[in-house]
Scaffold this active site. Structure first.
Site, PDB file in Angstrom:
ATOM      1  N   ASP A   1      43.613  51.347  40.730  1.00 32.27           N
ATOM      2  CA  ASP A   1      43.390  50.246  41.056  1.00 32.27           C
ATOM      3  C   ASP A   1      42.024  50.276  41.692  1.00 32.27           C
ATOM      4  OD1 ASP A   1      43.370  48.121  42.889  1.00 32.27           O
ATOM      5  OD2 ASP A   1      45.536  47.708  42.425  1.00 32.27           O
ATOM      6  N   HIS A   2      40.966  49.685  41.050  1.00 32.75           N
ATOM      7  CA  HIS A   2      39.760  49.859  41.739  1.00 32.75           C
ATOM      8  C   HIS A   2      39.484  49.284  43.092  1.00 32.75           C
ATOM      9  CE1 HIS A   2      38.476  45.777  40.200  1.00 32.75           C
ATOM     10  NE2 HIS A   2      37.483  45.870  41.077  1.00 32.75           N
TER      11      HIS A   2
ATOM     12  N   HIS B   1      45.315  44.506  43.104  1.00 33.74           N
ATOM     13  CA  HIS B   1      44.431  44.594  43.994  1.00 33.74           C
ATOM     14  C   HIS B   1      44.876  43.969  45.380  1.00 33.74           C
ATOM     15  CE1 HIS B   1      42.204  45.544  40.586  1.00 33.74           C
ATOM     16  NE2 HIS B   1      41.921  44.320  39.931  1.00 33.74           N
TER      17      HIS B   1
HETATM   18  C1  BG6 Z   1      39.613  42.892  37.616  1.00 36.32           C
HETATM   19  C2  BG6 Z   1      39.715  41.775  36.994  1.00 36.32           C
HETATM   20  O1  BG6 Z   1      40.760  43.927  37.897  1.00 36.32           O
HETATM   21  O2  BG6 Z   1      38.875  42.709  38.789  1.00 36.32           O
HETATM   22  C3  BG6 Z   1      38.877  40.937  36.883  1.00 36.32           C
HETATM   23  O3  BG6 Z   1      40.729  42.159  35.609  1.00 36.32           O
HETATM   24  C4  BG6 Z   1      38.056  40.743  38.004  1.00 36.32           C
HETATM   25  O4  BG6 Z   1      39.142  39.523  36.253  1.00 36.32           O
HETATM   26  C5  BG6 Z   1      37.995  42.002  38.576  1.00 36.32           C
HETATM   27  O5  BG6 Z   1      37.025  39.840  37.814  1.00 36.32           O
HETATM   28  C6  BG6 Z   1      37.332  41.614  40.248  1.00 36.32           C
HETATM   29  O6  BG6 Z   1      36.614  43.123  40.606  1.00 36.32           O
HETATM   30  P1  BG6 Z   1      35.631  43.002  41.713  1.00 36.32           P
HETATM   31  O7  BG6 Z   1      35.426  44.488  42.166  1.00 36.32           O
HETATM   32  O8  BG6 Z   1      34.362  42.298  41.274  1.00 36.32           O
HETATM   33  O9  BG6 Z   1      36.123  41.968  42.955  1.00 36.32           O
END
Ligand code: BG6
Length: 506
Positions: free
Chosen positions: A181-182, A244
């Protein structure tokens, strides 16, 4: 000292976008910082027919384009560690060949059995690849550790998440599975733990006695871009909230872990998920709002509506905005509402958590309406990472007028310290075998279970409205009703509205 075991990093889906934009540039950053093991090889695997030379050429240009570290001097050394193998994901013979290739690389590069299998593929392959790897013995840890990495979505709903769980756990142990989960890799998300548990001043206030409500916003100014096909089967609730943002809630709401051991931290997050107040079907209209962006003009340019985007059905009812109010049933949080919203094509890009403290019990300085006596602690996850405390100060002069002032810390003030990307941190943790920042099976299942009534209702109940909102605005007005009260609104962290009132930048 570099304490990472030597290993082979196998990336399935090596010709895809994630590999080019994130994974290989992040591994390159680690290489430049001497954080990869001495004996390290990256083996790209996918359907495309090309050899090592072509793969290296493509990755070299990706690193040049997407590199996050300001040093391109080691690119050639790095790409020499890259190899490629074409595969048919469904054929067992392909996996036998893959195993041979891995053994050959191990021998040539003096690497023992430690292997990472990163599935940067469509989720439809999450069942078959681990199963086929196991069928040729590539899950066996007799000669070194084996880890399998998957990216969200971990299922499409509770039912499919349970199927995926069974598929994975048939041949692999929970300890071998790392679910990315980045958001958990973001420096400021990890800093939630430090802010809460390294400072004595916050924790005594961090509960229902002093906190009125908590607000979490993830706003994106971009639309679905080229991902309409994927997004149609997802929507904002699945794409951002289920994973997230609930992970962020976990870190905000958890009890202090007994140690920094992965199990200690993940247990506390799981307890939060297990304490979500179950959502009742009859309440959904009042606690969940969905919206979809409509065409509009931003700074004079036509911005297409969601239904006009590539890969999106003209009659699509997929939500590009979701807002939710919910409670956590435990001693610390009983009665404190949590508000979450996530949306695309909002006026700006910002992710933040706002802790709204209760007002003072007695209003001494009521004359000045500028100050509403609830302090706010704003934790900015991105961009402009930092922490802001809003409080009241006496306006200089006669009388006792009170005005809002800010104590504002920006990560950028630590100018000599680079913030590593989420993938850099997570890919390194995978090599170390540190599972702290990865979602565990039970967490994923609890998150699906919690949202299941909303998912079902939005799918099946045609009477629940899908509100349109013009691209570049803060989502449907009805989301304001969710965050009730005369003095309570969402925080709009945006200063400069454009002339047409539709667009702003932080
Ligand atoms: C991803 C989603 O997991 O997270 C995308 O699939 C979203 O739709 C992105 O744009 C948002 O990541 P960050 O790091 O730009 O907030």
């Amino acid at each position: 000292m570099n304490i990472i075991d030597n290993n082979i990093y196998v990336i399935f889906g090596a010709s895809g976008d994630l590999t080019k934009r994130k994974l290989v540039p992040a591994l390159y950053s680690l290489f430049v910082q001497n954080q990869l093991p001495e004996n390290f090889v990256l083996l790209g695997v996918s359907r495309s027919e090309f050899g090592d030379k072509e793969f290296r050429r493509i990755m070299k240009s990706s690193i040049n384009e997407f590199m996050e570290i300001n040093d391109g001097t080691m690119i050639d050394d790095f790409v020499n560690k890259l190899f490629y193998k074409t595969i048919n994901f469904n054929e067992i013979d392909s996996y036998k060949n893959l195993k041979e290739k891995i053994i050959e690389l191990r021998t040539n590069h003096k690497i023992n059995g430690n292997t990472i299998f990163y599935l940067s593929t469509p989720p439809s392959l999450y069942g078959i690849i681990p199963q086929n790897l196991a069928a040729v013995g590539l899950n066996s840890q007799d000669d070194g550790w084996k880890r399998i990495i998957i990216e969200k979505p971990f299922g499409y709903d509770l039912k499919t998440a349970l199927i995926l769980k069974d598929q994975l756990l048939k041949d692999w142990t929970e300890e071998q599975i790392f679910r990315i989960d980045h958001y958990l890799g973001k420096e400021t998300v990890q800093n939630l733990l430090v802010t809460r548990f390294a400072n004595g001043i916050f924790e005594p206030l961090w509960n229902r006695n002093y906190i009125n409500h908590i607000e979490i916003t993830s706003a994106e100014s971009i639309g679905v871009e080229k991902r309409g096909g994927y997004y149609e089967s997802s929507g904002a609730l699945r794409d951002m909230v289920q994973n997230h943002l609930l992970q962020v809630v976990g870190l905000i709401a958890m009890e202090s872990p007994s140690s920094l051991e992965p199990i200690a931290i993940r247990n506390e997050i799981l307890k939060v998920f297990q304490s979500f107040h179950p959502i009742q079907k009859e309440d959904i209209k009042n606690i969940a709002i969905r919206g979809q962006y409509l065409a509009s003009k931003i700074k004079g340019a036509h911005i297409p509506g969601y239904r006009e985007e590539e890969g999106v059905k003209p009659e699509s009812v997929t939500e590009t905005y979701a807002a939710l109010k919910f409670y956590i049933d435990n001693w610390r949080w009983g009665g404190v509402p949590f508000y979450i919203r996530a949306g695309k094509r909002l006026p700006t890009r910002v992710t933040e958590v706002v802790i709204h403290f209760k007002p003072t019990p007695h209003v001494l300085f009521s004359k000045n309406a500028v100050w509403q006596s609830g302090n706010q602690l704003v934790i900015r996850i991105q961009p402009d990472e930092g922490i802001l405390l809003k409080f009241g100060m006496k306006t200089p002069g006669t009388g006792f007028d009170v005005q809002n002032v800010n104590m504002d810390f920006h990560y950028s003030d630590l100018s000599n310290q680079r913030i590593p990307s989420a993938y850099e941190r997570l890919l390194h943790d995978i090599m170390k075998g540190d599972a702290t920042l990865f979602a565990r099976t039970e967490e994923v299942l609890e998150a699906w279970k919690f949202l299941a009534p909303v998912i079902d209702c939005w799918k099946n109940d045609k009477d629940v409205p899908l509100y349109g909102y013009p691209a570049g605005t803060w989502g449907p007005d009805n989301a304001d009703v969710l965050i009730e009260g005369k003095t309570m609104t969402w925080r709009y962290p945006c200063k400069n509205l454009s002339d047409d009132g539709l667009y702003c930048e932080l």
